[in-house]
Each structure stands twice: as C-alpha cells, then as structure tokens.
Design an enzyme around this catalytic site. Structure first.
Site, PDB file in Angstrom:
ATOM      1  N   PHE A 149       3.034 -10.547   1.160  1.00 56.87           N
ATOM      2  CA  PHE A 149       4.254 -10.910   0.442  1.00 56.87           C
ATOM      3  C   PHE A 149       4.116 -12.230  -0.311  1.00 56.87           C
ATOM      4  O   PHE A 149       4.876 -12.497  -1.230  1.00 56.87           O
ATOM      5  CB  PHE A 149       5.429 -11.023   1.438  1.00 56.87           C
ATOM      6  CG  PHE A 149       5.449 -12.336   2.179  1.00 56.87           C
ATOM      7  CD1 PHE A 149       6.077 -13.447   1.616  1.00 56.87           C
ATOM      8  CD2 PHE A 149       4.809 -12.492   3.403  1.00 56.87           C
ATOM      9  CE1 PHE A 149       6.070 -14.679   2.279  1.00 56.87           C
ATOM     10  CE2 PHE A 149       4.795 -13.711   4.055  1.00 56.87           C
ATOM     11  CZ  PHE A 149       5.427 -14.800   3.492  1.00 56.87           C
ATOM     12  N   LYS A 173      -0.920  -1.009  -2.921  1.00 55.44           N
ATOM     13  CA  LYS A 173       0.159  -0.896  -1.926  1.00 55.44           C
ATOM     14  C   LYS A 173       0.647  -2.333  -1.671  1.00 55.44           C
ATOM     15  O   LYS A 173       0.102  -3.048  -0.849  1.00 55.44           O
ATOM     16  CB  LYS A 173      -0.392  -0.262  -0.646  1.00 55.44           C
ATOM     17  CG  LYS A 173       0.618   0.440   0.234  1.00 55.44           C
ATOM     18  CD  LYS A 173       1.760  -0.405   0.729  1.00 55.44           C
ATOM     19  CE  LYS A 173       1.412  -1.372   1.825  1.00 55.44           C
ATOM     20  NZ  LYS A 173       2.509  -2.349   2.092  1.00 55.44           N
ATOM     21  N   GLU A 176       6.105  -4.713   1.184  1.00 63.14           N
ATOM     22  CA  GLU A 176       7.432  -4.097   1.070  1.00 63.14           C
ATOM     23  C   GLU A 176       8.538  -5.155   0.998  1.00 63.14           C
ATOM     24  O   GLU A 176       9.695  -4.836   0.781  1.00 63.14           O
ATOM     25  CB  GLU A 176       7.670  -3.114   2.226  1.00 63.14           C
ATOM     26  CG  GLU A 176       7.623  -3.682   3.636  1.00 63.14           C
ATOM     27  CD  GLU A 176       6.217  -3.800   4.230  1.00 63.14           C
ATOM     28  OE1 GLU A 176       5.273  -4.191   3.499  1.00 63.14           O
ATOM     29  OE2 GLU A 176       6.076  -3.539   5.447  1.00 63.14           O
ATOM     30  N   ARG A 177       8.155  -6.453   1.200  1.00 65.84           N
ATOM     31  CA  ARG A 177       9.198  -7.487   1.193  1.00 65.84           C
ATOM     32  C   ARG A 177       9.543  -7.948  -0.216  1.00 65.84           C
ATOM     33  O   ARG A 177      10.639  -8.399  -0.480  1.00 65.84           O
ATOM     34  CB  ARG A 177       8.751  -8.676   2.039  1.00 65.84           C
ATOM     35  CG  ARG A 177       8.802  -8.310   3.513  1.00 65.84           C
ATOM     36  CD  ARG A 177       8.282  -9.417   4.383  1.00 65.84           C
ATOM     37  NE  ARG A 177       7.103  -8.971   5.105  1.00 65.84           N
ATOM     38  CZ  ARG A 177       6.327  -9.763   5.808  1.00 65.84           C
ATOM     39  NH1 ARG A 177       6.581 -11.036   5.884  1.00 65.84           N
ATOM     40  NH2 ARG A 177       5.281  -9.267   6.433  1.00 65.84           N
ATOM     41  N   SER A 226      -2.319 -10.806   7.195  1.00 67.82           N
ATOM     42  CA  SER A 226      -2.561 -11.541   8.436  1.00 67.82           C
ATOM     43  C   SER A 226      -3.837 -11.028   9.117  1.00 67.82           C
ATOM     44  O   SER A 226      -4.272  -9.894   8.891  1.00 67.82           O
ATOM     45  CB  SER A 226      -1.354 -11.374   9.356  1.00 67.82           C
ATOM     46  OG  SER A 226      -1.136 -10.000   9.588  1.00 67.82           O
ATOM     47  N   CYS A 281      -1.777 -19.102   2.107  1.00 64.12           N
ATOM     48  CA  CYS A 281      -2.925 -19.034   3.013  1.00 64.12           C
ATOM     49  C   CYS A 281      -3.814 -20.261   2.854  1.00 64.12           C
ATOM     50  O   CYS A 281      -4.678 -20.504   3.678  1.00 64.12           O
ATOM     51  CB  CYS A 281      -3.734 -17.774   2.762  1.00 64.12           C
ATOM     52  SG  CYS A 281      -4.523 -17.814   1.178  1.00 64.12           S
ATOM     53  N   GLU A 383      -1.150 -19.731  13.272  1.00 60.76           N
ATOM     54  CA  GLU A 383      -0.772 -19.943  11.866  1.00 60.76           C
ATOM     55  C   GLU A 383       0.758 -19.888  11.809  1.00 60.76           C
ATOM     56  O   GLU A 383       1.347 -18.823  12.047  1.00 60.76           O
ATOM     57  CB  GLU A 383      -1.370 -18.841  10.989  1.00 60.76           C
ATOM     58  CG  GLU A 383      -1.000 -18.993   9.523  1.00 60.76           C
ATOM     59  CD  GLU A 383      -1.482 -17.841   8.652  1.00 60.76           C
ATOM     60  OE1 GLU A 383      -1.430 -16.676   9.087  1.00 60.76           O
ATOM     61  OE2 GLU A 383      -1.912 -18.117   7.516  1.00 60.76           O
TER      62      GLU A 383
HETATM   63  P1  NAD Z   1       0.919  -8.836   6.791  1.00 59.57           P
HETATM   64  O1  NAD Z   1      -0.380  -8.717   7.485  1.00 59.57           O
HETATM   65  O2  NAD Z   1       2.165  -8.681   7.582  1.00 59.57           O
HETATM   66  O3  NAD Z   1       1.028  -7.729   5.631  1.00 59.57           O
HETATM   67  C1  NAD Z   1       0.006  -7.551   4.682  1.00 59.57           C
HETATM   68  C2  NAD Z   1       0.015  -6.099   4.222  1.00 59.57           C
HETATM   69  O4  NAD Z   1      -0.290  -5.252   5.328  1.00 59.57           O
HETATM   70  C3  NAD Z   1       1.352  -5.632   3.672  1.00 59.57           C
HETATM   71  O5  NAD Z   1       1.130  -4.831   2.534  1.00 59.57           O
HETATM   72  C4  NAD Z   1       1.944  -4.828   4.811  1.00 59.57           C
HETATM   73  O6  NAD Z   1       2.781  -3.790   4.378  1.00 59.57           O
HETATM   74  C5  NAD Z   1       0.716  -4.275   5.504  1.00 59.57           C
HETATM   75  N1  NAD Z   1       0.915  -4.087   6.943  1.00 59.57           N
HETATM   76  C6  NAD Z   1       1.741  -4.781   7.757  1.00 59.57           C
HETATM   77  N2  NAD Z   1       1.634  -4.330   9.017  1.00 59.57           N
HETATM   78  C7  NAD Z   1       0.734  -3.346   9.019  1.00 59.57           C
HETATM   79  C8  NAD Z   1       0.177  -2.502  10.033  1.00 59.57           C
HETATM   80  N3  NAD Z   1       0.552  -2.595  11.302  1.00 59.57           N
HETATM   81  N4  NAD Z   1      -0.750  -1.597   9.673  1.00 59.57           N
HETATM   82  C9  NAD Z   1      -1.149  -1.505   8.402  1.00 59.57           C
HETATM   83  N5  NAD Z   1      -0.663  -2.271   7.395  1.00 59.57           N
HETATM   84  C10 NAD Z   1       0.263  -3.190   7.693  1.00 59.57           C
HETATM   85  O7  NAD Z   1       0.899 -10.228   6.001  1.00 59.57           O
HETATM   86  P2  NAD Z   1       2.085 -10.937   5.219  1.00 59.57           P
HETATM   87  O8  NAD Z   1       3.052 -11.487   6.211  1.00 59.57           O
HETATM   88  O9  NAD Z   1       2.586 -10.075   4.118  1.00 59.57           O
HETATM   89  O10 NAD Z   1       1.304 -12.147   4.535  1.00 59.57           O
HETATM   90  C11 NAD Z   1       1.063 -13.367   5.173  1.00 59.57           C
HETATM   91  C12 NAD Z   1      -0.326 -13.419   5.760  1.00 59.57           C
HETATM   92  O11 NAD Z   1      -1.286 -13.181   4.755  1.00 59.57           O
HETATM   93  C13 NAD Z   1      -0.671 -14.779   6.333  1.00 59.57           C
HETATM   94  O12 NAD Z   1      -1.384 -14.594   7.528  1.00 59.57           O
HETATM   95  C14 NAD Z   1      -1.558 -15.397   5.278  1.00 59.57           C
HETATM   96  O13 NAD Z   1      -2.461 -16.385   5.728  1.00 59.57           O
HETATM   97  C15 NAD Z   1      -2.291 -14.193   4.800  1.00 59.57           C
HETATM   98  N6  NAD Z   1      -2.864 -14.410   3.482  1.00 59.57           N
HETATM   99  C16 NAD Z   1      -4.212 -14.564   3.413  1.00 59.57           C
HETATM  100  C17 NAD Z   1      -4.804 -14.813   2.194  1.00 59.57           C
HETATM  101  C18 NAD Z   1      -6.295 -14.952   2.088  1.00 59.57           C
HETATM  102  O14 NAD Z   1      -6.799 -14.854   0.990  1.00 59.57           O
HETATM  103  N7  NAD Z   1      -6.994 -15.174   3.173  1.00 59.57           N
HETATM  104  C19 NAD Z   1      -4.022 -14.902   1.046  1.00 59.57           C
HETATM  105  C20 NAD Z   1      -2.641 -14.737   1.160  1.00 59.57           C
HETATM  106  C21 NAD Z   1      -2.073 -14.489   2.395  1.00 59.57           C
END
Ligand code: NAD
Length: 498
Positions: A149, A173, A176-177, A226, A281, A383
């Site tokens: 998101f 994909k 969804e937020r 994450s 991140c 985090e």
């Molecule tokens: P998230 O892991 O909750 O969601 C990321 C994606 O995964 C979304 O599209 C979501 O719909 C999907 N998803 C969520 N739960 C799932 C599941 N159980 N099974 C399969 N898919 C699932 O992350 P977020 O809260 O949207 O974003 C924040 C996180 O992203 C933080 O941890 C941040 O550090 C990380 N991030 C990392 C980078 C990097 O380059 N390392 C960059 C930006 C954000």
C-alpha cells in the site's frame, strides 16, 4: 459508493467474485469506495488476455516499445496533480509526498526508454572454427507484480515498466487498501499506445495472490510487502517453477558519529523518520548516536522538532505528514508504543494522544520518540511502520556497527560523519543492501538497482537498474557455424577449446 473493479484486456471490468474490501479516506476515517477481490477465474481471464497479446508485443521492435514509455512519461507529467491527489486520498500522505511517489516510478519509466540499448545481447565472433556465439535476452512471457500500500504508484511502475519494455505482458495485483492509482496508470499506458492485454490490473487479496502463484502461464513474480508474505510468495512461486524476487520489511538504522554535523543529522532524521508517517520501507526508525554526549545533543535537538511537526490531512499543503493508512495500522502502531513503555524504553515524545480538530476519526498518530531502547526490546526488533523513532545509545563505533549487522532486516542504513575513513569502513563491512553516507534515505536512482539483504529480500535480482532487465528476460545463447570450406568428420568427444 464508488465500486473499484479490475482492468483487463485494455478496459475496466467489474468484479464478479462477490467479495469486496473497503477503501477508506485515512484522514477522516470515512469509507470512500469498495474494491472487488478477484477470484481464480478473474486472474485466469487476465492471464488469457495477456497470453493473447504478448507474442505480438514481444515481436514489436524495441524502439517502438520504448516510444510507449516516452509518451507515458509525458502523460504522467501532464496528469501529475490528479494522480498525486488520488493517491493521497487513499493513502493519506501529503500531496507533495505523493508526487514523489509518482516521480520515483516515472524515473524508472524514463530508464526503460533506453530498452533498445538495455536489452541488447552479446556476440563473440570466431568463438571456434567458423563459429560465432551470441546471447539474446528474450522476455519471460507473462510477469506478475504484487505490490504494497505504501507506494501505490512507484512500486507498480518499478515492476511493470521494465517487464513490459522487455516485451512481456503483465498482471499487476496492487494493494487492496489504495487501488485507484494503479488502475489510472493502466489507463494512461493505453493512452500512451500500449496494446490492450499487455498490462492488466487485478485487485484482490490472498486468493488472487495464490491464483497468480499457481497459474501455469505466469513465468515470473515480483513482490514487495512485509517479510512474512515475501517469504511465502518466494517459496510458493519457486515451488511452482516461477522466477521470483520478493522484497520485505525493514528496520533502518542511522549511525550518528560524534563528529557529525548535528543539525544536518537531526534534519535528516526528521524527514526520514517521520515523513510519510514512517510508512516507508526506507524510513529511518532507529537512531544510533555514538557516545553519551552525541546522544544527549541529538535528543535535545530532536524533541522540539518532533513536538512542532505539522500533521494534517492531504488537503493541508503545509503538513509534514498525514495519517496512517488504516484503523488497523493505527491500532498496531499505538499498540507498539504501549509495548515500548511496558518494556522500559523512555518515551520522550508520545504521539498517541494526537487529535486533529475536525478529523477526530482520522488515523493520525503524532511524532513519537523513544530513548534508551535496547536491542532485546520488541520495539527494536519489530518494524513499526509508523512515526516512531527509537534511539539506541552506543558506546563506540564498533557497538554501533554491530546493531544493524545483527538485526534481522537489511534494507537500508545510514552513517552521519565527517570522517571518510569511518564512512568507508562502514560501507565496506555492513551486511545491508543500501547504504547512505550523510544521506538518510539512500534509495538508488532508476539506473542503479534497489534491494535489501537478509530478511528484507528473497531472490537474487533487484528492482530496476540493469538487474530488472535480467529479471524480466531469459538468456538464450546461440552457437552458430557457417563452415564454408571446413570438412570435418564426426566428433564423438565433448567439444572443447584445447
Ligand atoms: P503486506 O505484506 O500486507 O501486503 C503486500 C501485498 O501482499 C498486498 O498486495 C497484499 O494484498 C498481499 N497480501 C497480504 N497478505 C497476504 C497473504 N496472506 N497472502 C498473500 N498475499 C498477501 O504489506 P503492506 O502492509 O501493504 O506494505 C508494507 C510492508 O511492505 C512493510 O513491511 C514495508 O517495509 C514493505 N515494503 C518493502 C519495500 C522494499 O522494497 N523492501 C518497499 C515498500 C514496502
């Protein structure tokens, strides 16, 4: 109520699964739209569209593919205000910050305008008698991207721009937020001349992700989010025979050496710790001053600045930061602040009680500062992803270096110093992917590559830069012989160059 669907085969389509998720305005807490959550069949429909369109796109010469991106960049600039406002309305960050989100994606689109050069192969003339050998980079076919998101413009573009420029079709994909900007980007790609079916946006949750990970026609998957989900996506994609690059969470440290320019370091910490409400991140969430005197000077200068942060909705163009993305994020971050207090860290500035008049239901958390945080505490290990900075005091340089070295995550790190020797030693020894020397958020530019180490990244190729061209293509090596004048008999042993 606005119903957000998908973008398949070059047009908007409504969701058919009957499942939805709610999209909020984080500043007011109001629900502003619903987003459809795709079923396996809807992912399949996107894949079928991609499959039908991809061969012709791959056969389009690279200059023509590049021209779509030249035009797309122009359209991004033309629509910048609209894109940034749309983004802020769902994410909560300030409009200026959202422009940064769009621009960092746009820069990768500029980079891939060089695809005719970037995708060139290698050639060796005379590798053997009358033998030439050459390697070409062909698109993998259909790629998919699953995005978080926090950068709903930048990260989708980091993925789809190189993938599509290389001749692939793409299934995105998004989170969804905040799903509206990715859909708008897909519309603009069509306006820029991309054939229908090459970029499909399918909204969804775990069900859509699992459908992507098991689809036999998707060859490569890029994920950002994450760490637990990154690990899951990497494992599942690999088990299903797909190439995968998965980027996870972070806990980025900033080391402040005794000789650092303290005003510069404090300003850097303010922007990197509290900008975008800490939902980056590459946010700095741990400050490590070296020596008691450095620590005291740092905290003394930080406190008034944190207390005077301007926090507001995206409509306030003077705000430094906005709310968190959802009520869940709000509860999680304030819960972790509670945890820090329980663990015995010193809460110097408490953002939990922050309320903004007229926006009492918004997900605002004020700037928060903990001092005397210890490595064994949960608030150090986790985090937090909110406007919370932890100060861990180190006695000396080696102790400071040890902290990020031993941390589970390895995304980014920074050192503030005027000592070139210390900076050089630090950059060389640290086990982290992106290093800032007097730079707080060292996100590499589009023509270098982005990626962390340790639990911040799974897979071996980074985002953008030349790594992205490698990730979205497969190498094919051709050994060709045109043996006019050479008359060999049959050879039964392994051909070598002995
Ligand atoms: P998230 O892991 O909750 O969601 C990321 C994606 O995964 C979304 O599209 C979501 O719909 C999907 N998803 C969520 N739960 C799932 C599941 N159980 N099974 C399969 N898919 C699932 O992350 P977020 O809260 O949207 O974003 C924040 C996180 O992203 C933080 O941890 C941040 O550090 C990380 N991030 C990392 C980078 C990097 O380059 N390392 C960059 C930006 C954000």
């Amino acid at each position: 109520m606005r119903e957000i669907g998908h973008f398949i085969g070059g047009k908007h389509v409504a969701g058919t699964s009957g499942r939805i998720s709610k999209v909020y305005n984080p500043a007011t807490g109001e629900m502003q739209a619903t987003v459809a959550l795709a079923s396996v069949e809807e992912i399949r429909a996107a894949v079928e569209n991609a499959k039908a369109a991809q061969p012709k796109w791959a056969a389009t010469n690279p200059q023509r593919r590049a021209r779509v991106f030249f035009k797309f960049v122009e359209l991004l600039n033309k629509n910048m205000d609209e894109l940034a406002t749309l983004l802020s309305k769902e994410h909560g960050k300030t409009v200026e910050d959202s422009k940064g989100d769009v621009i960092r994606g746009l820069e990768v689109c500029e980079f891939v305008c060089g695809i005719p050069h970037l995708q060139k192969g290698e050639f060796t003339e005379g590798a053997g008698p009358a033998i030439d050998m050459y390697s070409i980079r062909q698109p993998v076919g259909i790629g998919a991207g699953i995005t978080p998101f926090n950068f709903p413009a930048m990260i989708p573009m980091w993925m789809f721009a190189p993938a599509i420029a290389c001749g692939n079709a793409f299934i995105l994909k998004p989170s969804e937020r905040d799903p509206s900007v990715p859909l708008r980007l897909a519309e603009l790609m069509i306006e820029a001349g991309l054939p229908a079916g090459i970029l499909n946006v399918v909204n969804g949750d775990k069900a859509a992700v699992d459908a992507i990970l098991t689809d036999p026609d998707i060859a490569a998957v890029s994920f950002v989010g994450s760490t637990p989900i990154a690990r899951y996506v990497y494992g599942t994609a690999a088990m299903n025979g797909k190439r995968a690059q998965c980027f996870g969470g972070a806990k980025n440290h900033m080391i402040i050496m005794p000789d650092a320019d303290m005003d510069q370091a404090v300003n850097a910490l303010m922007g990197a710790g509290y900008g975008s409400a800490g939902e980056r991140c590459m946010a700095v969430s741990v400050a490590v001053p070296v020596g008691e005197d450095t620590a005291n000077r740092l905290v003394e200068k930080l406190v008034p600045k944190i207390e005077s942060l301007r926090i507001g909705p995206y409509t306030d163009d003077k705000a430094d930061l906005g709310p968190l993305v959802t009520k869940d994020a709000y509860n999680r971050v304030t819960g972790l602040i509670d945890r820090g207090v329980e663990e015995g860290a010193k809460l110097v500035v408490d953002g939990r009680g922050f309320k903004l008049q007229g926006y009492e239901d918004g997900y605002f958390v004020g700037g928060t500062l903990f001092d005397h945080v210890k490595p064994e505490m949960d608030i150090y290990k986790t985090e937090i992803f909110g406007p919370v900075l932890s100060v861990v005091r180190a006695k000396n340089y080696e102790e400071a270096l040890d902290l990020p070295m031993k941390h589970e995550y390895g995304n980014g790190v920074a050192i503030y110093t005027r000592d070139g020797d210390a900076a050089r030693d630090f950059a060389s020894r640290i086990n982290i992917g992106m290093i800032g020397v007097n730079v707080p958020i060292p996100v590499p530019l589009a023509y270098h590559s982005f990626g962390g180490w340790k639990a911040s990244s799974f897979g071996d190729l980074n985002q953008h830069g030349t790594d992205s061209i490698k990730f979205w293509t497969r190498t094919k090596t051709i050994t060709a012989r045109w043996p006019s004048g050479i008359k060999d008999g049959a050879e039964f042993v392994m051909p070598t160059m002995k």
